[in-house]
Design an enzyme around this catalytic site. Structure first.
Site, short mmCIF file in Angstrom:
data_model
loop_
_atom_site.label_atom_id
_atom_site.label_comp_id
_atom_site.label_asym_id
_atom_site.label_seq_id
_atom_site.Cartn_x
_atom_site.Cartn_y
_atom_site.Cartn_z
N LYS A 1 0.89 -1.11 -0.07
CA LYS A 1 -0.09 -0.16 0.07
C LYS A 1 0.97 1.16 0.09
O LYS A 1 1.97 1.27 0.73
CB LYS A 1 -0.87 0.03 1.11
N SER B 1 -9.79 1.81 2.80
CA SER B 1 -9.03 2.56 1.84
C SER B 1 -7.97 1.64 0.92
O SER B 1 -7.40 2.14 0.24
CB SER B 1 -8.22 3.59 2.74
N SER C 1 -10.06 -0.43 7.03
CA SER C 1 -9.55 -0.56 5.72
C SER C 1 -8.78 -1.89 5.19
O SER C 1 -8.33 -1.66 3.86
CB SER C 1 -8.58 0.75 5.54
N1 GLN Z 1 -13.37 4.15 6.21
C1 GLN Z 1 -12.40 4.59 7.21
C2 GLN Z 1 -12.28 5.94 7.15
O1 GLN Z 1 -12.48 6.46 6.01
C3 GLN Z 1 -11.18 3.60 6.69
C4 GLN Z 1 -10.05 4.35 7.38
C5 GLN Z 1 -8.85 3.27 7.40
O2 GLN Z 1 -8.96 2.02 8.05
N2 GLN Z 1 -7.81 3.53 6.78
O3 GLN Z 1 -11.63 6.61 8.03
#
Ligand code: GLN
Length: 454
Positions: free
Chosen positions: A60, A135, A159
């Site tokens: 990532k 994400s 995420s």
């Molecule tokens: N949907 C979560 C957010 O927008 C995901 C964040 C994550 O786990 N990086 O904060």
């Protein structure tokens, strides 16, 4: 097969599908091939080999890689070449994996669809009209489409698990503190964790093994022995006690998702486990608490992107203040700005007690809910996400709907416990995920239950 063959296979698949899937922001073919031929020299010798010797992997793009552009899918870091490797990357070097490239994500990991990337929209390999989740959408899509068998994601509020569910692969968020955050671009430091996304539970256990452990460079990494995760995949779950929170099968959860969890529970029962319905009564406050706390932490963490030290800088500023303002106005996307504004508001004097402090108290109650249930049961089981993947564009102007979908993953981040998502069925041709949640530092039991389905 040689390592070069594996790397060839990976890039061949990339050339076949990347056009459509768009999982990668940066590919690193030259270095990958050099490393492969180096590793090939070891083949047939008795030199010791790493745990994941020669395995192609995607990373990532919020995990820093020395000399390999690390963008966080943001214009702010579009041309940022880190001068060091994250600890997890060093550990991958020791395991002798081969980094194929850096994977797309929501900008600074804020989002659940990967549409909030400044560069491209990754598509779900199961249906190119829908999102891969986020994400870590690139990390899940690259594994689901066969570009790589291993990838790293990060999970601050779902995420890893949510994109794994949307793409029909296996994604583990380890216990907070299990894996070093050194070199992981901070979003919300008290939540961020790196974890593996793979095709199988066994592969997942291997990759977590490779990246876990105490790191003197991260004061929140835990001084707790890392067990042999692969050894826990015994197939034996007799006598295991499973809790199923009624909040996880109630209102808002799709009928197919609900049914697939009940079917999975039947499988676990056949294998000798028992389950009971329980309650996590404060779950309904999880979203509000998480989005307030994570945005507060983000507003502080992202203050470093000021156009002075590194990253994007505006052209022709009038003075220093103008440099900050324009750099940040031009460098950050809308979702990131929304979070920074929410976070700075919540932390401002006069509001601190009403919002931030309240949200921390709720976090403590949620953690206690989990501790209570997990003192009586071995694992908690439920869906990963109430619904399968959204259509592309469906939530782009509707952040609240996007956030609401995180209702089943986020409590786990608030509690800091480990959670995995494994595939458990389909809804209209789109994958569904089963979430298995364990006690602090008991990823082994989580893996053991997940593996029972393989
Ligand atoms: N949907 C979560 C957010 O927008 C995901 C964040 C994550 O786990 N990086 O904060």
């Amino acid at each position: 097969v040689s390592v070069t063959d594996l790397v060839d296979e990976s890039f061949k698949r990339v050339s076949e599908v990347e056009d459509k899937v768009q999982a990668f922001i940066t590919l690193d073919e030259e270095t990958a091939r050099e490393k492969a031929s180096k590793l090939d020299e070891k083949l047939g010798t008795d030199e010791s080999k790493g745990l994941l010797f020669g395995m192609p992997i995607g990373v990532k793009d919020n995990i820093v890689t020395k000399g390999l552009r690390t963008t966080c899918a943001s214009k702010m870091l579009e041309n940022f070449d880190p001068i060091y490797d994250a600890t997890v990357i060093n550990k991958l070097h020791n395991a002798e994996t081969i980094t194929i490239g850096k994977l797309n994500m929501d900008e600074f990991a804020m989002g659940s669809t990967t549409e909030h990337s400044a560069f491209k929209k990754t598509r779900n390999p199961w249906n190119l009209e829908v999102v891969p989740g986020g994400s870590s959408g690139g990390s899940a899509a690259a594994v689901a489409s066969g570009e790589v068998l291993f990838s790293l994601g990060t999970d601050t509020g779902g995420s890893i698990r949510q994109p794994a569910a949307f793409c029909g692969v296996v994604g583990m968020k380890p216990t907070y503190g299990r894996v070093s955050r050194y070199g992981v671009v901070a979003f919300a430091s008290s939540f961020d964790q790196v974890g593996p996304i793979t095709r199988t539970v066994e592969d997942n256990a291997y990759l977590l093994q490779a990246i876990s452990g105490l790191d003197p460079m991260d004061s929140t990494s835990a001084n707790i022995e890392v067990p042999n995760f692969v050894e826990s995949l015994t197939g034996d779950i007799k006598g295991l006690k499973i809790a199923v929170p009624k909040e996880y099968l109630g209102e808002g959860v799709g009928e197919t998702a609900r049914q697939s969890v009940l079917d999975s529970l039947k499988v676990l029962e056949k294998l000798g486990a028992t389950w009971e319905e329980v309650s996590l009564p404060h779950s309904k406050y999880a979203l509000a608490s998480y989005y307030l706390l994570s945005s507060s932490e983000a507003s502080a963490n992202l203050a470093r992107f000021d156009g002075v030290r590194y990253g994007y800088r505006t052209e022709n500023p009038e003075n220093l203040l103008d440099l900050y303002k324009k750099t940040r106005a031009e460098g950050f996307g809308d979702e990131v700005k929304l979070r920074i504004m929410l976070g700075t508001f919540a932390l401002s004097s006069g509001y601190y007690d009403a919002y931030y402090k309240k949200a921390q108290k709720v976090r403590t109650l949620i953690k206690k809910d989990f501790d209570d249930v997990l003192s009586k049961f071995d694992v908690i089981v439920g869906p990963t996400s109430p619904k399968p993947a959204f259509k592309i564009g469906e939530t782009i102007d509707d952040p609240l709907t996007m956030y609401a979908n995180d209702i089943l993953t986020i409590p786990v981040n608030l509690a800091g416990v480990p959670g995995i998502s494994i595939p458990c069925g389909f809804d209209n041709g789109l994958p569904l995920g089963l979430q298995i949640i364990g006690k602090h530092f008991d990823e082994s039991t989580v893996y053991r239950v997940a593996h029972a389905f393989e």
